[in-house]
Design a protein around this motif. Structure first.
Motif, PDB file in Angstrom:
ATOM      1  N   CYS A 121      43.134  25.555  45.573  1.00  0.00           N
ATOM      2  CA  CYS A 121      42.219  24.752  46.401  1.00  0.00           C
ATOM      3  C   CYS A 121      41.507  23.645  45.627  1.00  0.00           C
ATOM      4  O   CYS A 121      40.759  22.864  46.217  1.00  0.00           O
ATOM      5  N   LYS A 122      41.684  23.599  44.324  1.00  0.00           N
ATOM      6  CA  LYS A 122      41.096  22.568  43.453  1.00  0.00           C
ATOM      7  C   LYS A 122      39.575  22.603  43.390  1.00  0.00           C
ATOM      8  O   LYS A 122      38.956  21.651  42.957  1.00  0.00           O
ATOM      9  N   GLN A 123      38.966  23.713  43.813  1.00  0.00           N
ATOM     10  CA  GLN A 123      37.519  23.894  43.686  1.00  0.00           C
ATOM     11  C   GLN A 123      37.213  24.384  42.272  1.00  0.00           C
ATOM     12  O   GLN A 123      38.039  25.043  41.637  1.00  0.00           O
ATOM     13  N   PRO A 124      35.999  24.089  41.759  1.00  0.00           N
ATOM     14  CA  PRO A 124      35.657  24.554  40.411  1.00  0.00           C
ATOM     15  C   PRO A 124      35.614  26.082  40.338  1.00  0.00           C
ATOM     16  O   PRO A 124      35.174  26.747  41.266  1.00  0.00           O
ATOM     17  N   ILE A 137      42.376  32.774  33.743  1.00  0.00           N
ATOM     18  CA  ILE A 137      42.083  32.685  35.172  1.00  0.00           C
ATOM     19  C   ILE A 137      42.659  31.380  35.729  1.00  0.00           C
ATOM     20  O   ILE A 137      42.409  30.302  35.193  1.00  0.00           O
ATOM     21  N   LEU A 138      43.423  31.485  36.812  1.00  0.00           N
ATOM     22  CA  LEU A 138      44.062  30.320  37.421  1.00  0.00           C
ATOM     23  C   LEU A 138      43.479  29.961  38.778  1.00  0.00           C
ATOM     24  O   LEU A 138      43.604  28.828  39.225  1.00  0.00           O
ATOM     25  N   ARG A 139      42.891  30.947  39.473  1.00  0.00           N
ATOM     26  CA  ARG A 139      42.423  30.732  40.843  1.00  0.00           C
ATOM     27  C   ARG A 139      40.986  31.203  41.013  1.00  0.00           C
ATOM     28  O   ARG A 139      40.539  32.102  40.305  1.00  0.00           O
ATOM     29  N   CYS A 140      40.299  30.644  42.015  1.00  0.00           N
ATOM     30  CA  CYS A 140      38.963  31.126  42.376  1.00  0.00           C
ATOM     31  C   CYS A 140      39.131  32.497  43.058  1.00  0.00           C
ATOM     32  O   CYS A 140      40.249  32.900  43.396  1.00  0.00           O
ATOM     33  N   THR A 174      43.672  36.103  48.306  1.00  0.00           N
ATOM     34  CA  THR A 174      44.759  35.756  49.221  1.00  0.00           C
ATOM     35  C   THR A 174      46.107  35.893  48.521  1.00  0.00           C
ATOM     36  O   THR A 174      47.065  36.431  49.094  1.00  0.00           O
ATOM     37  N   PHE A 175      46.177  35.441  47.278  1.00  0.00           N
ATOM     38  CA  PHE A 175      47.414  35.524  46.493  1.00  0.00           C
ATOM     39  C   PHE A 175      47.846  36.979  46.313  1.00  0.00           C
ATOM     40  O   PHE A 175      49.004  37.313  46.500  1.00  0.00           O
ATOM     41  N   GLU A 176      46.904  37.853  45.947  1.00  0.00           N
ATOM     42  CA  GLU A 176      47.220  39.263  45.729  1.00  0.00           C
ATOM     43  C   GLU A 176      47.611  39.956  47.020  1.00  0.00           C
ATOM     44  O   GLU A 176      48.483  40.821  47.024  1.00  0.00           O
TER      45      GLU A 176
END
Length: 69
Positions: A40-43, A54-57, A63-65
């Protein structure tokens, strides 16, 4: 003499210990963390980045898991 409640508690504790051991046995991400979420490109918060790899918020990782199941 152990009654049914003691046996139930022992079984629950054994299952909890096995679940914790299974989680700890999973490979942990390693390396440098991203500052922006891959999806999502959020910080990504600095406390989460400090974990390493860590790659994702949190919402995107959740959601990925869930998609892997």
């Amino acid at each position: 003499m152990a009654d049914w409640f003691d046996r139930a508690q022992a079984l629950e504790q054994r299952e909890r210990d096995l679940a914790i051991a299974a989680q700890l046995a999973k490979p942990r991400p390693a390396g440098e963390s991203r500052s922006l979420c891959l999806c999502c490109k959020q910080p990504i918060p600095p406390a989460r980045q400090a974990l390493g790899g860590i790659l994702r918020c949190v919402p995107c990782q959740t959601t990925f898991e869930q998609g892997k199941r």
